[in-house]
Write a protein that holds these residues in place. Structure first.
Motif, PDB file in Angstrom:
ATOM      1  N   PHE A 142      33.471  12.139 -75.354  1.00 11.36           N
ATOM      2  CA  PHE A 142      32.427  12.440 -76.333  1.00 11.36           C
ATOM      3  C   PHE A 142      32.349  11.316 -77.361  1.00 11.36           C
ATOM      4  N   CYS A 143      31.136  11.112 -77.846  1.00 14.21           N
ATOM      5  CA  CYS A 143      30.873  10.011 -78.769  1.00 14.21           C
ATOM      6  C   CYS A 143      31.489  10.315 -80.138  1.00 14.21           C
ATOM      7  N   GLY A 144      32.248   9.376 -80.650  1.00 13.41           N
ATOM      8  CA  GLY A 144      32.862   9.562 -81.960  1.00 13.41           C
ATOM      9  C   GLY A 144      31.862   9.474 -83.101  1.00 13.41           C
ATOM     10  N   ALA A 145      30.666   8.948 -82.819  1.00 12.22           N
ATOM     11  CA  ALA A 145      29.647   8.821 -83.863  1.00 12.22           C
ATOM     12  C   ALA A 145      28.780  10.067 -83.973  1.00 12.22           C
ATOM     13  N   CYS A 146      28.337  10.633 -82.811  1.00 12.01           N
ATOM     14  CA  CYS A 146      27.390  11.756 -82.873  1.00 12.01           C
ATOM     15  C   CYS A 146      27.867  12.994 -82.122  1.00 12.01           C
ATOM     16  N   GLY A 147      28.946  12.887 -81.359  1.00 10.37           N
ATOM     17  CA  GLY A 147      29.498  14.060 -80.680  1.00 10.37           C
ATOM     18  C   GLY A 147      28.888  14.369 -79.334  1.00 10.37           C
ATOM     19  N   ARG A 160      29.169   4.790 -72.704  1.00  7.79           N
ATOM     20  CA  ARG A 160      27.979   4.751 -73.537  1.00  7.79           C
ATOM     21  C   ARG A 160      27.578   6.170 -73.896  1.00  7.79           C
ATOM     22  N   CYS A 161      27.168   6.341 -75.130  1.00  8.51           N
ATOM     23  CA  CYS A 161      26.707   7.653 -75.597  1.00  8.51           C
ATOM     24  C   CYS A 161      25.398   7.997 -74.892  1.00  8.51           C
ATOM     25  N   THR A 162      25.319   9.242 -74.376  1.00  9.49           N
ATOM     26  CA  THR A 162      24.124   9.650 -73.623  1.00  9.49           C
ATOM     27  C   THR A 162      22.986  10.114 -74.534  1.00  9.49           C
ATOM     28  N   ALA A 165      19.156   8.591 -79.104  1.00  7.86           N
ATOM     29  CA  ALA A 165      18.987   8.221 -80.506  1.00  7.86           C
ATOM     30  C   ALA A 165      20.228   7.511 -81.046  1.00  7.86           C
ATOM     31  N   CYS A 166      21.333   7.670 -80.346  1.00 10.42           N
ATOM     32  CA  CYS A 166      22.590   7.021 -80.761  1.00 10.42           C
ATOM     33  C   CYS A 166      22.864   5.862 -79.807  1.00 10.42           C
ATOM     34  N   GLY A 167      23.290   6.191 -78.593  1.00 13.60           N
ATOM     35  CA  GLY A 167      23.393   5.193 -77.525  1.00 13.60           C
ATOM     36  C   GLY A 167      24.456   4.126 -77.713  1.00 13.60           C
TER      37      GLY A 167
END
Ligand SMILES: [Zn+2]
Length: 306
Positions: A142-147, A160-162, A165-167
């Motif tokens: 899971f992305c540490g920036a947006c979850g 890569r974040c799926t 908007a974050c990516g």
């Protein structure tokens, strides 16, 4: 020549440019493709054959087509050894992977620290490399920036974040830790943690904190853990330590104070040991040095020989 610690020195050409070449990767994984070695991994363990005293690595081939149904995710490209390409295969999604008949027909799953020191250095380093990457993937789903969920890209060397908007991309991380042989010329300072094997004493160590240089960490840890002030902090060598994600940075340091005050948290005991004591034989329940695959042991050995 550079000092090479255990778990380093796979000898692989990591060929990072090929991580972004899907055609080349697919060709190497095709059943009729050129020579490819697939390194099986299951929940921290590696597949080995041979005896307990002489374990041998087991590699799958693309011709073992069944791995595509059993392995989770895509193979991770590790690198090249001449014309041979290496990939890691993760079977961790199998609850009973340790007993999967197609795998157990080829070998048995063993912990790296049980088998690696009995194998050649290149295989030990290959296993450490695989373990480090696999543990990173397992812990960064899971992305540490947006979850949002992340996905593996670049043949397993990035996620890569799926969330479009974050990516953002995430890369395999290491936690830098210093480990130091502290000496006063004739004696060295070794300590023990309560979790150590009975009688084992090791060099002091600790994680680098934000805003610290390595030398500052060495000095702080010696003071915090043992109440000893040090100077002349000299870099020795480094070691990948995928338990789970450390990079050990080894130093020698000279003590400028002798009194020991253990913190009672990280260390339960610390003492000064003479060269003669370390070189003598002891009942291992009373005193033993760290295992030979550790950088701690190499730091001690280099001081003993120095
Ligand atoms: Zn994100």
């Amino acid at each position: 020549m550079a000092k090479l610690n255990f778990y380093a020195g796979s000898g692989l050409d990591r060929a990072a440019h090929l991580r972004k070449d899907p055609d080349w990767l697919a060709e190497r994984l095709a059943p009729t493709g050129p020579q490819t070695r697939l390194v099986p991994y299951w929940r921290g363990k590696h597949l080995v054959a041979g005896s307990a005293e002489t374990p041998l690595p087991v590699f799958l081939s693309p011709d073992h087509g069944w791995w595509r149904d059993l392995a989770a995710g895509s193979p991770i490209f590790l690198g090249l050894e001449g014309e041979v390409s290496y990939f890691a295969l993760d079977f961790s999604s199998l609850d009973d992977g340790e007993n999967q008949p197609l795998l157990t027909a080829l070998g048995r799953f063993e912990e790296i620290r049980t088998v690696a020191r009995l194998m050649d250095r290149q295989t030990a380093a290959l296993y450490a490399y695989v373990r480090a990457l696999m543990l990173w993937h397992e812990r960064h789903r899971f992305c540490g920036a947006c979850g949002s969920a992340t996905e593996m890209i670049e043949a397993g060397h990035s996620r890569r974040c799926t969330n479009q908007a974050c990516g953002i991309s995430h890369f395999p991380r290491h936690d830098p830790a210093v480990i130091m042989l502290v000496h006063d010329g004739d004696r060295c300072l070794l300590g023990r943690q309560s979790r150590f094997a009975p009688g084992m004493y090791s060099t002091l160590a600790g994680f680098v904190e934000p805003g610290e240089s390595l030398e500052e960490t060495v000095a702080r840890e010696c003071w915090e853990e043992a109440g000893v002030r040090v100077d002349d902090i000299i870099y020795h060598s480094s070691q990948p330590w995928p338990f789970p994600s450390s990079l050990m940075l080894g130093f020698h340091a000279r003590a400028v104070t002798q009194d020991i005050h253990v913190d009672g948290e990280e260390l339960e005991d610390a003492r000064w040991f003479s060269r003669d004591y370390l070189l003598a034989s002891h009942d291992p329940e009373t005193f033993r040095l760290p295992p030979p695959d550790s950088i701690s042991r190499q730091l001690i050995n280099s001081w003993l020989l120095g």
